[in-house]
Design a protein around this motif. Sequence first.
Motif, PDB file in Angstrom:
ATOM      1  N   ARG A 154     -27.092 -10.597 -47.164  1.00 12.63           N
ATOM      2  CA  ARG A 154     -26.835 -12.037 -47.225  1.00 12.63           C
ATOM      3  C   ARG A 154     -25.437 -12.240 -47.796  1.00 12.63           C
ATOM      4  NH1 ARG A 154     -30.080 -10.792 -51.523  1.00 12.63           N
ATOM      5  NH2 ARG A 154     -29.322 -11.422 -53.582  1.00 12.63           N
ATOM      6  N   GLU A 155     -24.861 -13.372 -47.478  1.00 16.65           N
ATOM      7  CA  GLU A 155     -23.519 -13.706 -47.947  1.00 16.65           C
ATOM      8  C   GLU A 155     -23.368 -15.213 -48.006  1.00 16.65           C
ATOM      9  OE1 GLU A 155     -20.953 -12.128 -49.050  1.00 16.65           O
ATOM     10  OE2 GLU A 155     -21.229 -10.020 -48.496  1.00 16.65           O
ATOM     11  N   SER A 156     -22.506 -15.678 -48.882  1.00 17.16           N
ATOM     12  CA  SER A 156     -22.157 -17.095 -48.894  1.00 17.16           C
ATOM     13  C   SER A 156     -21.041 -17.376 -47.910  1.00 17.16           C
ATOM     14  CB  SER A 156     -21.707 -17.518 -50.300  1.00 17.16           C
ATOM     15  OG  SER A 156     -20.589 -16.758 -50.711  1.00 17.16           O
ATOM     16  N   GLY A 157     -20.325 -16.382 -47.509  1.00 17.29           N
ATOM     17  CA  GLY A 157     -19.212 -16.496 -46.561  1.00 17.29           C
ATOM     18  C   GLY A 157     -19.375 -15.483 -45.449  1.00 17.29           C
ATOM     19  N   PRO A 158     -18.771 -14.329 -45.611  1.00 15.06           N
ATOM     20  CA  PRO A 158     -17.899 -13.942 -46.715  1.00 15.06           C
ATOM     21  C   PRO A 158     -16.436 -14.252 -46.409  1.00 15.06           C
ATOM     22  CG  PRO A 158     -18.413 -12.026 -45.390  1.00 15.06           C
ATOM     23  CD  PRO A 158     -19.109 -13.197 -44.739  1.00 15.06           C
ATOM     24  N   MET A 159     -15.673 -14.584 -47.464  1.00 17.51           N
ATOM     25  CA  MET A 159     -14.261 -14.902 -47.280  1.00 17.51           C
ATOM     26  C   MET A 159     -13.490 -13.734 -46.692  1.00 17.51           C
ATOM     27  SD  MET A 159     -13.164 -17.905 -47.771  1.00 17.51           S
ATOM     28  CE  MET A 159     -11.430 -17.541 -47.904  1.00 17.51           C
ATOM     29  N   VAL A 160     -13.937 -12.511 -46.978  1.00 20.16           N
ATOM     30  CA  VAL A 160     -13.219 -11.336 -46.491  1.00 20.16           C
ATOM     31  C   VAL A 160     -13.128 -11.325 -44.965  1.00 20.16           C
ATOM     32  CG1 VAL A 160     -15.256  -9.840 -46.387  1.00 20.16           C
ATOM     33  CG2 VAL A 160     -13.015  -8.837 -46.781  1.00 20.16           C
ATOM     34  N   VAL A 161     -14.104 -11.942 -44.293  1.00 18.36           N
ATOM     35  CA  VAL A 161     -14.065 -12.005 -42.832  1.00 18.36           C
ATOM     36  C   VAL A 161     -12.933 -12.914 -42.359  1.00 18.36           C
ATOM     37  CG1 VAL A 161     -15.323 -12.871 -40.816  1.00 18.36           C
ATOM     38  CG2 VAL A 161     -16.465 -11.369 -42.437  1.00 18.36           C
ATOM     39  N   LYS A 162     -12.770 -14.051 -43.009  1.00 15.73           N
ATOM     40  CA  LYS A 162     -11.660 -14.935 -42.650  1.00 15.73           C
ATOM     41  C   LYS A 162     -10.314 -14.270 -42.934  1.00 15.73           C
ATOM     42  CE  LYS A 162     -13.882 -19.454 -43.186  1.00 15.73           C
ATOM     43  NZ  LYS A 162     -13.811 -20.771 -43.837  1.00 15.73           N
ATOM     44  N   GLU A 163     -10.240 -13.559 -44.051  1.00 14.83           N
ATOM     45  CA  GLU A 163      -8.990 -12.898 -44.412  1.00 14.83           C
ATOM     46  C   GLU A 163      -8.654 -11.774 -43.436  1.00 14.83           C
ATOM     47  OE1 GLU A 163      -9.554 -13.849 -49.193  1.00 14.83           O
ATOM     48  OE2 GLU A 163     -10.144 -11.898 -48.368  1.00 14.83           O
ATOM     49  N   ALA A 164      -9.681 -11.033 -43.015  1.00 14.79           N
ATOM     50  CA  ALA A 164      -9.465  -9.983 -42.018  1.00 14.79           C
ATOM     51  C   ALA A 164      -9.045 -10.587 -40.681  1.00 14.79           C
ATOM     52  CB  ALA A 164     -10.725  -9.153 -41.854  1.00 14.79           C
ATOM     53  N   ALA A 165      -9.674 -11.709 -40.328  1.00 17.86           N
ATOM     54  CA  ALA A 165      -9.309 -12.384 -39.079  1.00 17.86           C
ATOM     55  C   ALA A 165      -7.849 -12.812 -39.110  1.00 17.86           C
ATOM     56  CB  ALA A 165     -10.220 -13.580 -38.848  1.00 17.86           C
ATOM     57  N   ALA A 166      -7.374 -13.268 -40.268  1.00 13.91           N
ATOM     58  CA  ALA A 166      -5.979 -13.685 -40.395  1.00 13.91           C
ATOM     59  C   ALA A 166      -5.023 -12.518 -40.185  1.00 13.91           C
ATOM     60  CB  ALA A 166      -5.746 -14.323 -41.756  1.00 13.91           C
ATOM     61  N   ARG A 174     -13.077 -17.340 -58.330  1.00 12.03           N
ATOM     62  CA  ARG A 174     -12.842 -16.368 -57.270  1.00 12.03           C
ATOM     63  C   ARG A 174     -11.446 -16.609 -56.716  1.00 12.03           C
ATOM     64  NH1 ARG A 174     -17.194 -15.184 -59.167  1.00 12.03           N
ATOM     65  NH2 ARG A 174     -19.114 -14.632 -58.055  1.00 12.03           N
ATOM     66  N   PRO A 175     -10.852 -15.638 -56.037  1.00 14.58           N
ATOM     67  CA  PRO A 175      -9.507 -15.864 -55.492  1.00 14.58           C
ATOM     68  C   PRO A 175      -9.405 -17.127 -54.649  1.00 14.58           C
ATOM     69  CG  PRO A 175     -10.029 -13.540 -55.369  1.00 14.58           C
ATOM     70  CD  PRO A 175     -11.283 -14.235 -55.846  1.00 14.58           C
ATOM     71  N   PHE A 176     -10.415 -17.398 -53.796  1.00  8.31           N
ATOM     72  CA  PHE A 176     -10.328 -18.584 -52.953  1.00  8.31           C
ATOM     73  C   PHE A 176     -10.415 -19.864 -53.791  1.00  8.31           C
ATOM     74  CE2 PHE A 176     -14.929 -17.826 -53.005  1.00  8.31           C
ATOM     75  CZ  PHE A 176     -15.452 -19.107 -53.207  1.00  8.31           C
ATOM     76  N   PHE A 177     -11.148 -19.806 -54.913  1.00  8.75           N
ATOM     77  CA  PHE A 177     -11.220 -20.956 -55.809  1.00  8.75           C
ATOM     78  C   PHE A 177      -9.889 -21.155 -56.525  1.00  8.75           C
ATOM     79  CE2 PHE A 177     -11.826 -22.411 -60.206  1.00  8.75           C
ATOM     80  CZ  PHE A 177     -12.297 -23.702 -59.970  1.00  8.75           C
ATOM     81  N   ASP A 178      -9.292 -20.069 -56.999  1.00  5.43           N
ATOM     82  CA  ASP A 178      -7.985 -20.169 -57.655  1.00  5.43           C
ATOM     83  C   ASP A 178      -6.946 -20.761 -56.708  1.00  5.43           C
ATOM     84  OD1 ASP A 178      -9.059 -19.026 -59.935  1.00  5.43           O
ATOM     85  OD2 ASP A 178      -8.440 -16.987 -59.387  1.00  5.43           O
ATOM     86  N   GLN A 179      -6.990 -20.347 -55.436  1.00 11.16           N
ATOM     87  CA  GLN A 179      -6.062 -20.889 -54.446  1.00 11.16           C
ATOM     88  C   GLN A 179      -6.322 -22.372 -54.218  1.00 11.16           C
ATOM     89  OE1 GLN A 179      -6.958 -18.209 -51.227  1.00 11.16           O
ATOM     90  NE2 GLN A 179      -5.432 -16.708 -51.860  1.00 11.16           N
ATOM     91  N   GLN A 180      -7.596 -22.751 -54.235  1.00 12.57           N
ATOM     92  CA  GLN A 180      -7.968 -24.156 -54.071  1.00 12.57           C
ATOM     93  C   GLN A 180      -7.359 -24.998 -55.184  1.00 12.57           C
ATOM     94  OE1 GLN A 180     -12.221 -25.188 -53.401  1.00 12.57           O
ATOM     95  NE2 GLN A 180     -12.079 -26.348 -55.296  1.00 12.57           N
ATOM     96  N   VAL A 181      -7.487 -24.529 -56.419  1.00 13.63           N
ATOM     97  CA  VAL A 181      -6.948 -25.259 -57.564  1.00 13.63           C
ATOM     98  C   VAL A 181      -5.421 -25.355 -57.468  1.00 13.63           C
ATOM     99  CG1 VAL A 181      -6.614 -25.185 -60.065  1.00 13.63           C
ATOM    100  CG2 VAL A 181      -8.871 -24.725 -59.091  1.00 13.63           C
TER     101      VAL A 181
END
Length: 320
Positions: A220-232, A11-18
């Motif tokens: 249901r969601e595992s995050g979602p990362m989109v919320v953090k990205e929108a917050a940014a 996922r994009p967040f995983f690619d960024q992590q690597v």
Amino acid sequence: MKVLQLVTSPRPFFDQQVSTLQTRGVDCTVLAVPGQYGGDSGRSVTAYARYYRDVLSVIRSGDFDLVHANYGLVAPFAFAQPIRPVVVTLWGTDLMSDHDWLRSVSRFAARRADATIVPSQVMASELETDYDLIPFGVDTDLFRPISRQVARERVGWESDRQIALFPYDGTRDVKDYTRAQKLVSGADADLELRPVSGVDHDEMPNFMNASDVLLVTSKRESGPMVVKEAAACNLPIVSTDVGFVRETVGNLHNCTVSDDDETLVAGLEQTFDAGSRSNGRQSIDGLGLESLGDSLLEVYRRTLDREGKTKSRTEVSHGV
């Protein structure tokens, strides 16, 4: 340091992590489960059988210091080799899954791993073992506030109406697009709902800044990362109470988190009455990629240090 990164689908967040780890001198080899994953459909048993073979082959051919399993479903493949220490990161849809077997596999992985990482306090409360709480990082250079007018020009939105961004494929049942439509139609506002999916991750900041509110109605969601990205991007957020949404943006200006439709509709109306952005960047202070990279590297070093001390004690014991 050489690390084998196991993952179901990057996922994009995983690619960024690597990428962040690699800038810190960590040599990462990524091995994903073969085949295509899309929406609510998973891979076949055959694909995972091939993955087992691939993991063992890569382990034999590479001099890795440790194995990092990213997602509960790939953790058993990390344990298939008994030599290298294993770090497990649970993503959410594994530990909080609707499937009993996947929850069981994830909890077993958390107990069995040399180090377990979860990205939210909600997930941590589901564990009965030690863990490291390391939130998924956000690229705050990419996801940042820009002019709404400029953003709309970039994405080609000529509408002057207020826009609620639905950042998913509307056909995915778990995202509940029907509920999003119902909420928007029930709001006393000149509001247009626009689903956006399948665009490059690097383009999403433009769509977020072109919108007036992010609307998440997921079951249901595992995050979602989109919320953090929108917050940014300081984008107001109206969301169901899933994943780590509440702990991330629940106390922010112009953000509403609830499972009640009337409250969500009121949140939409309040957002447009206020006519302003959120203070979302405050909520992700310390959640950037730099912090993520530092925290992961610390877990790796601590795990390897502990492994080294254990081996030393074993060698001394055998020599007596």
